[in-house]
Design an enzyme around this catalytic site. Structure first.
Site, PDB file in Angstrom:
ATOM      1  N   GLN A 204      -4.448  -1.774   9.680  1.00 45.19           N
ATOM      2  CA  GLN A 204      -4.488  -3.093   8.859  1.00 45.19           C
ATOM      3  C   GLN A 204      -4.854  -4.426   9.964  1.00 45.19           C
ATOM      4  O   GLN A 204      -4.519  -4.266  11.003  1.00 45.19           O
ATOM      5  CB  GLN A 204      -2.865  -3.415   8.759  1.00 45.19           C
ATOM      6  CG  GLN A 204      -2.465  -4.848   7.868  1.00 45.19           C
ATOM      7  CD  GLN A 204      -3.002  -4.865   6.440  1.00 45.19           C
ATOM      8  OE1 GLN A 204      -2.907  -3.736   5.646  1.00 45.19           O
ATOM      9  NE2 GLN A 204      -4.002  -5.739   6.146  1.00 45.19           N
TER      10      GLN A 204
ATOM     11  N   LYS B  98       0.954  -1.260  -0.153  1.00 42.30           N
ATOM     12  CA  LYS B  98       0.151   0.000  -0.133  1.00 42.30           C
ATOM     13  C   LYS B  98       0.807   1.091  -0.104  1.00 42.30           C
ATOM     14  O   LYS B  98       0.505   2.199  -0.709  1.00 42.30           O
ATOM     15  CB  LYS B  98      -0.946   0.152   0.998  1.00 42.30           C
ATOM     16  CG  LYS B  98      -2.162  -1.026   0.906  1.00 42.30           C
ATOM     17  CD  LYS B  98      -2.813  -1.354   2.308  1.00 42.30           C
ATOM     18  CE  LYS B  98      -3.845  -2.558   2.201  1.00 42.30           C
ATOM     19  NZ  LYS B  98      -4.464  -3.288   3.106  1.00 42.30           N
TER      20      LYS B  98
ATOM     21  N   ASP C 160     -10.688   3.508   4.299  1.00 40.56           N
ATOM     22  CA  ASP C 160     -10.906   1.955   4.099  1.00 40.56           C
ATOM     23  C   ASP C 160     -12.458   1.501   4.452  1.00 40.56           C
ATOM     24  O   ASP C 160     -12.563   0.378   4.561  1.00 40.56           O
ATOM     25  CB  ASP C 160      -9.978   1.353   5.112  1.00 40.56           C
ATOM     26  CG  ASP C 160      -9.671  -0.134   4.361  1.00 40.56           C
ATOM     27  OD1 ASP C 160      -9.964  -0.218   3.311  1.00 40.56           O
ATOM     28  OD2 ASP C 160      -9.289  -0.959   5.274  1.00 40.56           O
TER      29      ASP C 160
END
Ligand code: NAP
Length: 281
Positions: free
Chosen positions: A99, A55, A122
């Site tokens: 994450q 990423k 996200d």
């Protein structure tokens, strides 16, 4: 003679979006705004570390700054929330990605909820999920957004179609079901307790596989001419769809790899740029 199916090339979609993002990032930089994504990694899971690195690399290719917060395995929920709140308060950070999975002693939901809605690129917060379900401006989670982007790029019709989504996770199955519904599909969401799953899939014009089981969707479940989107990503680069077996039946299909995956990362970049653009207003 039957024509060969359309291969929905995620790399092509991703390149197209990234090219647009480069221009948007330049415009922001003219105003002294450098879009910035902060990633948080807790613990030392090698797969998670690889995803975070990928990423970060993807950010740099379009001119987005990325910062990486690495916290030890023994980090508490409170410490993680404190780190997230510091990023919320940091004006130079536009997107925050925690994450997951985080170590099991951490309250993952509480950590997600600590992310400011403006920086939830996200789509992991309940508020982001709700906004997405209402179809109002928010950053949906990236894989559902990627699936919708692929359908849009290839101009595949959604309205009036029967979409069958296999999987109901909060990051994938549920939000993509809501997004398809918001685009006027008739949606059936299947899960591990669904009876007659194959029968549901056999009536689908659009199939979204988000199961987490390699080659789960069989060729003879597919209605002739259906569009198949495979979000699955299992060890060995295998999707949730038996690609070869589905090819004779579909009109269009995403491969794995190079289907939904590359577009997913690109959506994270797009959301970060959008968050930066919104921040200047
Ligand atoms: P998940 O949280 O494990 O959810 C899996 C879903 O599949 C659950 O809703 C589960 O039902 C359902 N399911 C399991 N077995 C089933 C069965 N036999 N029949 C019908 N439904 C069944 O997984 P996820 O995070 O949504 O991920 C799904 C897949 O997408 C995985 O392969 C993952 O690697 C992949 N993924 C890809 C990306 C990408 O960027 N391409 C991103 C995220 C995830 P229940 O709810 O009843 O348990």
């Amino acid at each position: 003679m039957k024509s060969s199916p359309l291969l929905l090339d995620g790399n092509r979609v991703a390149i197209d979006i990234k090219n647009q993002l480069v221009g948007r990032v330049s415009k922001l930089k003219e105003r002294d705004i450098v879009p910035c994504l902060a990633t948080i990694l807790v613990g030392e899971d090698p797969a998670s570390a690889t995803y975070v690195r990928m990423k970060g690399n993807a950010c740099s290719r379009v001119g987005i700054r990325s910062i990486r917060i690495e916290l030890p395995e023994e980090t508490t929920t409170e410490e993680l929330i404190r780190a997230i709140k510091q990023l919320n308060d940091d004006q130079s950070v536009h997107g925050i990605l925690l994450q997951h999975p985080v170590p099991s002693h951490i309250d993952e939901r509480a950590a997600f909820e600590a992310i400011s809605i403006d920086k939830d690129v996200d789509g992991v917060t309940m508020q982001g999920f709700a906004q997405n379900a209402f179809g109002i401006a928010a950053f949906p989670s990236c894989t559902p957004a990627a699936i919708m982007e692929i359908l849009k790029y290839y101009e595949l019709p959604i309205a009036g179609k029967h979409a069958v989504v296999i999987g109901r996770s909060p990051i994938l199955g549920k939000p993509v079901s809501a997004m398809l519904l918001n685009k006027d599909a008739t949606v059936t969401t299947c899960h591990s307790r669904t009876s007659n799953l194959e029968q549901h899939v056999r009536s689908a014009d659009i199939v979204v596989a988000a199961v987490g089981k390699p080659k789960f969707v069989q060729g003879d479940w597919i209605k002739p001419g259906a569009v198949v989107l495979d979000a699955g990503y299992n060890p060995g680069n295998v999707g949730d769809v038996d690609f070869e077996a589905c090819i004779p039946h579909v009109s269009a299909i995403t491969p794995v790899p190079a289907g939904v995956g590359p577009v997913t990362i690109t959506m994270l970049l797009k959301h970060t740029v959008e968050a930066a653009e919104r921040s200047k207003r």
